[in-house]
Scaffold this motif. Structure first.
Motif, PDB file in Angstrom:
ATOM      1  N   ALA A   1      45.031  18.328  27.314  1.00 47.85           N
ATOM      2  CA  ALA A   1      45.536  19.756  27.564  1.00 47.85           C
ATOM      3  C   ALA A   1      47.003  19.915  27.630  1.00 47.85           C
ATOM      4  CB  ALA A   1      45.103  19.671  29.120  1.00 47.85           C
ATOM      5  N   THR A   2      47.843  19.069  26.779  1.00 47.77           N
ATOM      6  CA  THR A   2      49.167  19.173  26.373  1.00 47.77           C
ATOM      7  C   THR A   2      49.301  20.274  25.179  1.00 47.77           C
ATOM      8  OG1 THR A   2      49.368  17.203  25.097  1.00 47.77           O
ATOM      9  CG2 THR A   2      49.735  17.072  27.632  1.00 47.77           C
ATOM     10  N   PRO A   3      50.488  20.711  24.872  1.00 49.14           N
ATOM     11  CA  PRO A   3      50.745  21.352  23.643  1.00 49.14           C
ATOM     12  C   PRO A   3      50.284  20.622  22.507  1.00 49.14           C
ATOM     13  CG  PRO A   3      52.567  21.953  25.368  1.00 49.14           C
ATOM     14  CD  PRO A   3      51.576  20.924  25.837  1.00 49.14           C
ATOM     15  N   THR A   4      51.002  19.395  22.399  1.00 50.99           N
ATOM     16  CA  THR A   4      50.629  18.361  21.413  1.00 50.99           C
ATOM     17  C   THR A   4      49.121  18.316  21.246  1.00 50.99           C
ATOM     18  OG1 THR A   4      52.734  17.253  21.706  1.00 50.99           O
ATOM     19  CG2 THR A   4      51.001  16.087  20.282  1.00 50.99           C
ATOM     20  N   GLY A   5      48.277  17.811  22.385  1.00 52.48           N
ATOM     21  CA  GLY A   5      46.840  17.627  22.236  1.00 52.48           C
ATOM     22  C   GLY A   5      46.259  18.974  21.758  1.00 52.48           C
ATOM     23  N   GLN A   6      46.425  20.071  22.351  1.00 58.82           N
ATOM     24  CA  GLN A   6      45.781  21.339  21.873  1.00 58.82           C
ATOM     25  C   GLN A   6      45.794  21.474  20.363  1.00 58.82           C
ATOM     26  OE1 GLN A   6      44.572  24.284  24.398  1.00 58.82           O
ATOM     27  NE2 GLN A   6      43.967  22.408  24.640  1.00 58.82           N
ATOM     28  N   ASP A   7      47.298  21.443  19.939  1.00 55.34           N
ATOM     29  CA  ASP A   7      47.585  21.583  18.514  1.00 55.34           C
ATOM     30  C   ASP A   7      46.575  20.686  17.818  1.00 55.34           C
ATOM     31  OD1 ASP A   7      49.917  23.148  16.989  1.00 55.34           O
ATOM     32  OD2 ASP A   7      48.961  21.363  15.907  1.00 55.34           O
ATOM     33  N   MET A   8      46.333  19.571  17.960  1.00 52.92           N
ATOM     34  CA  MET A   8      45.698  18.611  17.168  1.00 52.92           C
ATOM     35  C   MET A   8      44.274  18.806  17.290  1.00 52.92           C
ATOM     36  SD  MET A   8      48.096  15.237  17.694  1.00 52.92           S
ATOM     37  CE  MET A   8      47.671  14.308  16.037  1.00 52.92           C
ATOM     38  N   LEU A   9      43.751  19.487  18.479  1.00 48.41           N
ATOM     39  CA  LEU A   9      42.538  19.602  18.508  1.00 48.41           C
ATOM     40  C   LEU A   9      42.135  20.671  17.837  1.00 48.41           C
ATOM     41  CD1 LEU A   9      39.948  18.594  20.838  1.00 48.41           C
ATOM     42  CD2 LEU A   9      40.786  20.446  22.107  1.00 48.41           C
ATOM     43  N   THR A  10      42.743  21.815  17.890  1.00 48.37           N
ATOM     44  CA  THR A  10      42.241  23.041  17.433  1.00 48.37           C
ATOM     45  C   THR A  10      42.698  23.373  15.995  1.00 48.37           C
ATOM     46  OG1 THR A  10      44.277  24.117  18.091  1.00 48.37           O
ATOM     47  CG2 THR A  10      42.394  23.987  19.584  1.00 48.37           C
ATOM     48  N   GLU A  11      43.726  22.665  15.249  1.00 50.47           N
ATOM     49  CA  GLU A  11      44.360  22.906  13.931  1.00 50.47           C
ATOM     50  C   GLU A  11      43.065  22.982  12.809  1.00 50.47           C
ATOM     51  OE1 GLU A  11      46.156  24.484  10.752  1.00 50.47           O
ATOM     52  OE2 GLU A  11      46.957  24.527  13.008  1.00 50.47           O
ATOM     53  N   ALA A  12      42.471  21.923  12.971  1.00 47.64           N
ATOM     54  CA  ALA A  12      41.181  21.719  11.890  1.00 47.64           C
ATOM     55  C   ALA A  12      40.185  22.741  12.153  1.00 47.64           C
ATOM     56  CB  ALA A  12      40.789  20.470  11.777  1.00 47.64           C
TER      57      ALA A  12
END
Length: 351
Positions: free
Chosen positions: A291-302
Motif C-alpha cells: 500500500a506504499t507508492p513503491t509497492g503500488q507501482d510494482m504491483l500494477t506496472e505489469a
C-alpha cells in the motif's frame, strides 16, 4: 533513477541470474530466514514482476519472502488440507468474490492496521479487516467501432438489446469476473430484473461462451461478434503486446458503461492475512508495503491495473483510457451474491 527504470533493470538482473537472495518458492528446502524473520505468501498471481516486488520488500525490511503460486481454487483446497498447520501468512488473489471464498472457508483473519485503513479507501476493503484491495480493475465493454456506435454499448443494459442479436461474445459464467458483475447487478436491479437481463444477453450470443478475456477481444477483431465484457487491463496489455495482439486491439474500442448512472463496475486485487499465519506481524508489514507508492507501482506496472491509493502514478498504457465514474457498490456484497449469480446464469443457459 525513476522507479520503473529500476524495476526493468531489476528484471534484467533476475533474467541473467546475477542477483542474489531472491524470494524462494514454498516449500523451502531450508529455513531461509532473513535478518527479521520470514513471510510466506500464497498467491494466485503469476507475474515475474511480483518476484521483484518480493525482493524489494526483502531489501527494505530484512524479512525473507517465500511464496507459492497457484490458482485460487487450488490454494483454497491446499489450505483446506493444511488446516491449522498451513504455513501461509499472506493470501493474494484477484477479485473481491475470490477473497470472499477464502474468508468463507475460514482462511483469513481480521486485522486492524492504521496504515492500511488510512491508505485504502473503505469501499476497497472488507469491513472487518479480513482483506484489503490493493489494485483496481474495471469490467468494461469492448466493441467493434466499425459495426457498433458508442451509444449502443454505453450501458450494461445495452448488451440485452435485441438489436445486438448474434453480436455478443462472452467467457464462461463460472468466471469470477462475470459472477462479481452479476453480484452487483443483483444488488442494484434485484434478482428478477437481473435474470431477465441475463436471458436477453444469452439470446444475443454469437457463439457459446469460451476462452478468456483476451479471447473475446480477438473474436471481435476476427469478426465473430461485435461486443463482449472484459477487464480493462487485458485490452491495455494487448496494445503493447505482440504484433498480432496490437492489431486485434486496434480494431476495437472500450466503453466504460453506466457513466450517467451508477458508474462502471470496479473490482480489486486484494491481500489478506491467513487465519493461522505463523508470522502475523510480518504478514501485516508485507501488505502495508503493498500500500506504499513503491509497492503500488510494482504491483500494477505489469498487470496494468489501477493503483488503489491516491497520488500514485498510473502504469504505462493507462493513459489510453479516459477518466471514468466508478461504481460505489460494496465489494464484499459481490461474494455474498455469488451463489445466486451462478444460479441465474445457469437458468439462463449462460454456460
Amino acid at each position: 533513477m525513476p522507479l520503473r527504470f529500476a524495476i526493468f533493470i531489476g528484471a534484467a538482473c533476475l533474467i541473467l541470474s546475477a542477483c542474489s537472495q531472491d524470494a524462494s518458492t514454498l516449500p523451502a528446502s531450508g529455513p531461509a530466514i532473513g535478518s527479521n524473520g520470514s513471510v510466506n505468501i500464497y498467491s494466485a498471481r503469476h507475474y515475474d514482476s511480483d518476484k521483484l516486488m518480493y525482493r524489494a520488500f526483502e531489501e527494505a525490511t530484512g524479512i525473507k519472502v517465500r511464496y507459492r503460486e497457484a490458482g485460487a481454487a487450488e490454494l483454497i483446497e491446499t489450505m483446506n488440507a493444511e488446516a491449522e498447520n498451513s504455513p501461509a501468512d499472506v493470501i493474494i488473489s484477484s477479485d473481491a468474490g475470490t477473497l470472499h471464498r477464502f474468508q468463507a472457508a475460514g482462511h483469513t483473519q481480521s486485522i486492524d492496521s492504521p496504515a492500511l485503513n488510512a491508505a485504502i479507501p473503505a469501499r476497497l476493503r472488507e469491513e472487518n479487516g479480513h482483506w484489503f484491495g490493493l489494485a483496481k480493475r474495471a469490467r468494461v465493454i469492448v466493441y467493434d467501432p466499425a459495426r457498433l456506435s458508442a451509444d449502443q454499448v454505453d450501458e450494461y443494459a445495452d448488451l440485452a438489446d435485441e438489436g445486438l442479436k448474434n453480436e455478443i461474445c462472452m467467457r464462461s459464467s463460472s468466471n469470477i469476473y462475470n459472477l462479481s458483475l452479476m453480484g452487483e447487478l443483483i444488488g442494484r436491479m434485484g434478482s428478477d430484473a437481473a435474470e431477465s437481463w441475463t436471458k436477453s444477453v444469452v439470446s444475443n450470443f454469437a457463439r457459446p461462451p469460451q476462452g478468456g478475456d483476451m479471447t473475446q477481444i480477438e473474436s471481435i477483431a476476427a469478426g465473430e461478434c461485435s461486443a463482449a465484457l472484459v477487464n480493462h487491463y487485458y485490452w491495455v496489455r494487448m496494445t503493447v503486446g505482440s504484433k498480432t495482439q496490437q492489431a486485434a486491439a486496434a480494431k476495437t474500442k472500450l466503453s466504460f458503461p453506466n457513466q450517467g448512472t451508477t458508474g462502471t463496475h470496479v473490482n480489486v486485487t486484494a491481500a489478506a492475512v491467513a487465519a493461522h499465519a505463523p508470522d502475523r506481524d510480518n504478514a501485516i508489514k508485507f501488505i502495508e508495503f503493498l500500500a506504499t507508492p513503491t509497492g503500488q507501482d510494482m504491483l500494477t506496472e505489469a498487470t496494468k491495473e489501477f493503483p488503489a491509493i491516491a497520488a500514485v502514478t498510473f502504469p504505462d498504457g493507462l493513459e489510453k483510457l479516459p477518466d471514468f465514474k466508478q461504481s460505489d457498490f460494496p465489494l464484499e456484497t459481490l461474494g455474498k451474491n455469488q451463489n445466486e449469480a451462478q444460479a441465474i446464469f445457469d437458468r439462463a443457459g449462460w454456460n
